[in-house]
Design an enzyme around this catalytic site. Structure first.
Site, PDB file in Angstrom:
ATOM      1  N   LYS A  78       0.845  -1.196   0.000  1.00 25.64           N
ATOM      2  CA  LYS A  78       0.000   0.000   0.000  1.00 25.64           C
ATOM      3  C   LYS A  78       0.878   1.243   0.000  1.00 25.64           C
ATOM      4  CE  LYS A  78      -3.876   2.004   2.643  1.00 25.64           C
ATOM      5  NZ  LYS A  78      -4.736   1.820   3.838  1.00 25.64           N
ATOM      6  N   SER A 159      -9.533   1.862   3.272  1.00 22.54           N
ATOM      7  CA  SER A 159      -8.778   2.607   2.267  1.00 22.54           C
ATOM      8  C   SER A 159      -7.802   1.756   1.456  1.00 22.54           C
ATOM      9  CB  SER A 159      -7.984   3.737   2.943  1.00 22.54           C
ATOM     10  OG  SER A 159      -7.074   3.207   3.899  1.00 22.54           O
ATOM     11  N   SER A 183      -9.658  -0.539   7.452  1.00 21.78           N
ATOM     12  CA  SER A 183      -9.135  -0.292   6.105  1.00 21.78           C
ATOM     13  C   SER A 183      -8.495  -1.492   5.432  1.00 21.78           C
ATOM     14  CB  SER A 183      -8.125   0.863   6.131  1.00 21.78           C
ATOM     15  OG  SER A 183      -8.778   2.087   6.306  1.00 21.78           O
TER      16      SER A 183
END
Length: 492
Positions: A78, A159, A183
């Site tokens: 990420k 996210s 997330s």
């Protein structure tokens, strides 16, 4: 093949038998990333570095001396984890040109185990969102979408939506996410993969660009529970660069039992999670799995977490207060985006932040600063801290009665993008994070596992939560459920 269908453990066996080699696997992964660019899972692909790491891995396998089960396995990261020499942007203009000089501890440890980093994945700006739509790189599209064109696609969840899609679409074997209020688990649920939020302090946050320091945890995203355990073995443990990590060494989780007995295992069903907005098919799935566990010998009972209704409000207040504090470092002077309007220090500071942050980030900063005003501090921030303790105490009491809690991960299947954007970011998060953020408030481990497809052929997942540092037991129960439903074999 169009996908990467093997588990990391099986892939490692293929490397050992020489039926596959790391270079071929990485080349395949890079080709898949290119052919799936429309999903917008990756914001940056590190082809040269990945191929170099793959060649080194091949040499080790040829010499019969792999570093670990992850040697040669493709991993995505990420884009809020620092990666040495590779842009780390947090999907924000503020860090668009930031190139770290060091690797985050989790990235460093994965590479020390021989994993191959193929690229950085998309996210909501600075991790503030539950759809993976608020990014300077554009939204990520769920690979389960009936239509990926225009605004007719399904959201990936956020996210960590880019990491979830990268794994779900077979672009890599595993990925790092981060989890502040769900997330990692939220996008794992929507994309039909496994998503683990470890106990706070078990995995180092060093090099993870902070959102909410007291809740942020590196997350693990894989296609199977067994792969998740292998990833956790690689990254968990104390770190001198992160004072919040526990000091005791992490005991590696052995290969998970294929035929685990559930006799004596106590499963709790929190009554407060049967809430408004819970879709019928999710409720039915929850009931079926609870019955399945009970039929296999587990004790299943209802438990109460009475402060659950307050949790999302407390989470929102504390989140925004810590965001306001953490975002104050981005001033256009030390690093990050710098505005050209610099007639004064105040003007430079104001214009840099106005240009560098999107509306979601600015709104959270504004709200956080409001809650932290002297006249509001006790009324909002201090009161929220007290209720957070009550929420954590609810879990302490529950785990005296049960070993594991079983809940939905999300209230529904992945929404359509065009419907999702009708709500503002704060309302989106209140709905999408209802089941997930309490675990962050309490600091306990939680895992999302895919169960089946809905009538619309979209993944439905459930969540397991355990007491602090009970990852081994949590993964064992998750593995048992995975073996029963066999989502990967049936739907992938």
């Amino acid at each position: 093949m169009n996908r990467l269908p093997l588990r990391a453990r099986v892939l490692s066996e293929c490397f050992r038998s020489k039926s596959l080699d790391p270079v071929a696997v990485v080349e395949h992964s890079l080709a898949q990333i290119e052919s799936h660019k429309h999903l917008n899972a990756f914001v940056r692909v590190s082809s040269e570095k990945a191929l170099e790491q793959a060649k080194q891995s091949k040499d080790r396998h040829d010499a019969n001396s792999p570093k670990s089960i992850l040697d040669g396995v493709t991993i995505a990261v990420k884009d809020n984890f620092c990666t040495k020499g590779i842009h780390t942007t947090c999907a924000s203009r503020m860090l668009q040109n930031f190139i770290p000089t060091y690797d985050a501890t989790v990235v460093e440890r994965l590479q020390a185990h021989g994993a191959v980093i193929v690229g950085k994945t998309n996210l909501d700006q600075f991790g503030m969102g539950s759809g993976c739509i608020d990014s300077i790189f554009g939204p990520t599209r769920n690979n389960w979408s009936e239509d990926t064109n225009d605004d007719r696609f399904r959201i990936a969840g956020g996210s960590s939506g880019g990491s979830a899609v990268a794994v779900a679409a077979g672009l890599c074997y595993a990925a790092l996410g981060s989890d502040t209020g769900g997330s990692t688990r939220n996008p794992a649920s929507y994309c039909g993969i496994v998503g683990l939020k470890p106990t706070y302090g078990l995995v180092s946050r060093h090099g993870l660009i902070p959102l909410v320091n007291s809740m942020d945890v590196p997350g693990i995203m894989t296609r199977t529970v067994d792969d998740c355990a292998s990833m956790l073995n690689a990254v968990a443990g104390p770190d001198v660069y992160d004072s919040t990590t526990v000091k005791r060494p992490f005991e590696s989780i052995a290969p998970l039992e294929k035929q685990m007995s559930l006799k004596g295992v106590r499963i709790g069903i929190p009554i407060e999670y049967h809430c408004d907005g819970l879709e019928k098919e999710v409720l039915e799935t929850w009931t079926v799995i609870a019955d399945m566990l009970e039929s296999a010998g587990a004790t299943v009972k209802a438990v109460s977490l009475p402060n659950t209704a307050s949790s999302i409000f407390v989470y929102s207040i504390l989140n925004q207060c810590e965001v306001a504090s953490n975002m104050s470092r981005y001033d256009g002077i030390e690093y990050g985006h710098r505005s050209q309007e610099d007639s004064s220090t105040e003007q430079l500071y104001a214009r840099t932040r106005a240009e560098g942050f999107n509306g979601v980030v600015k709104n959270r900063i504004l709200s956080g600063n409001y809650f932290l005003l002297r006249e509001n501090y006790d009324k909002y921030f201090q009161k929220a801290l007290k209720v957070r303790r009550l929420i954590a105490d609810d879990f302490v009491r529950a785990f005296k009665e049960v070993d594991v809690l079983l809940t939905p991960t999300t209230l529904s299947e992945a929404p359509l993008y065009k419907d999702f954007v009708q709500s503002n970011n704060r309302d989106q998060c209140a709905v999408q994070d209802f089941c997930t953020q309490p675990a962050n408030m309490a600091g306990i481990p939680a895992i999302s596992i895919p169960i089946r497809l809905s009538s619309r052929q979209l993944p439905i997942s459930l969540q397991l939560m355990g007491d602090h540092f009970t990852e081994r037991n949590l993964l064992q129960v998750a593995n048992w459920i995975e073996k029963q439903v066999d989502f990967v074999a049936n739907y992938s």
